[in-house]
Design a protein around this motif. Structure first.
Motif, PDB file in Angstrom:
ATOM      1  N   LEU A   4       0.804  -0.920   0.127  1.00 23.14           N
ATOM      2  CA  LEU A   4      -0.198  -0.065  -0.061  1.00 23.14           C
ATOM      3  C   LEU A   4       0.800   1.146  -0.124  1.00 23.14           C
ATOM      4  N   GLU A   6       1.113   5.328   0.005  1.00 21.34           N
ATOM      5  CA  GLU A   6       0.191   6.563   0.466  1.00 21.34           C
ATOM      6  C   GLU A   6       0.852   7.949  -0.278  1.00 21.34           C
ATOM      7  N   CYS A  22      -4.283   6.214  -1.581  1.00 18.64           N
ATOM      8  CA  CYS A  22      -3.630   5.111  -1.233  1.00 18.64           C
ATOM      9  C   CYS A  22      -3.928   4.045  -2.547  1.00 18.64           C
ATOM     10  N   TRP A  36      -8.668   4.704   6.624  1.00 25.13           N
ATOM     11  CA  TRP A  36      -7.834   5.588   6.860  1.00 25.13           C
ATOM     12  C   TRP A  36      -7.738   5.783   8.100  1.00 25.13           C
ATOM     13  N   THR A  77      -7.496   1.663  -5.376  1.00 23.86           N
ATOM     14  CA  THR A  77      -7.212   3.096  -4.653  1.00 23.86           C
ATOM     15  C   THR A  77      -8.258   3.584  -3.767  1.00 23.86           C
ATOM     16  N   TYR A  94      -2.383   6.844   7.965  1.00 22.54           N
ATOM     17  CA  TYR A  94      -2.266   5.371   7.478  1.00 22.54           C
ATOM     18  C   TYR A  94      -3.415   5.045   6.796  1.00 22.54           C
ATOM     19  N   CYS A  95      -2.974   4.141   5.619  1.00 26.30           N
ATOM     20  CA  CYS A  95      -4.081   3.563   4.907  1.00 26.30           C
ATOM     21  C   CYS A  95      -3.937   2.090   5.256  1.00 26.30           C
ATOM     22  N   GLY A 112      -0.179   0.868   4.853  1.00 27.85           N
ATOM     23  CA  GLY A 112       0.676   1.858   4.342  1.00 27.85           C
ATOM     24  C   GLY A 112       1.773   2.479   5.413  1.00 27.85           C
TER      25      GLY A 112
END
Length: 121
Positions: A4, A6, A22, A36, A77, A94-95, A112
């Motif tokens: 992943l 971002e 992401c 997220w 995405t 953070y994803c 991510g």
């Protein structure tokens, strides 16, 4: 292998906007929920927003009406449009995605690397 990545973080003034992206890549059979999270200095990581594969969304109370999560399933995405940003939105974002790989019968959570969002004048 699943990754992943971002993008879209940065420095913005209070009241401004940012859009995070992401993209998931690798040996992906199916992506379930994407979301997220954010973590501010000295605080625990918290949920910001999540979106199901069918487009159902859920938001933290602190961002309702200001943030919008969306996804493009064809591009694997997820996006986070952040408007009316406040200093308290400052955090590493953070994803997260629940992904089933081609070589697995179940799905796992992937993260991510994080992108910094700073809201300051």
């Amino acid at each position: 292998q699943v990754q992943l990545v971002e993008s879209g973080g940065g420095l913005v003034q209070p009241g401004g906007s940012l859009r995070l992206s992401c993209a998931a890549s690798g040996s992906i059979f199916r992506i379930y929920t994407m979301g997220w999270y954010r973590q501010a200095p000295g605080k625990q990581r918290e949920l910001v927003a999540i979106i199901s594969s069918g487009g159902n969304t859920n938001y933290a109370d602190s961002v309702k009406g200001r943030f919008t999560i969306s996804r493009d399933n064809g591009k694997n995405t997820v996006y986070l449009q952040m408007n009316s940003l406040k200093p308290e939105d400052t955090a590493v974002y953070y994803c997260n995605a629940e992904i089933q790989r081609y070589d697995s019968a179940s799905h796992n959570a992937y993260w991510g690397q994080g992108t910094q969002v700073t809201v300051s004048s």
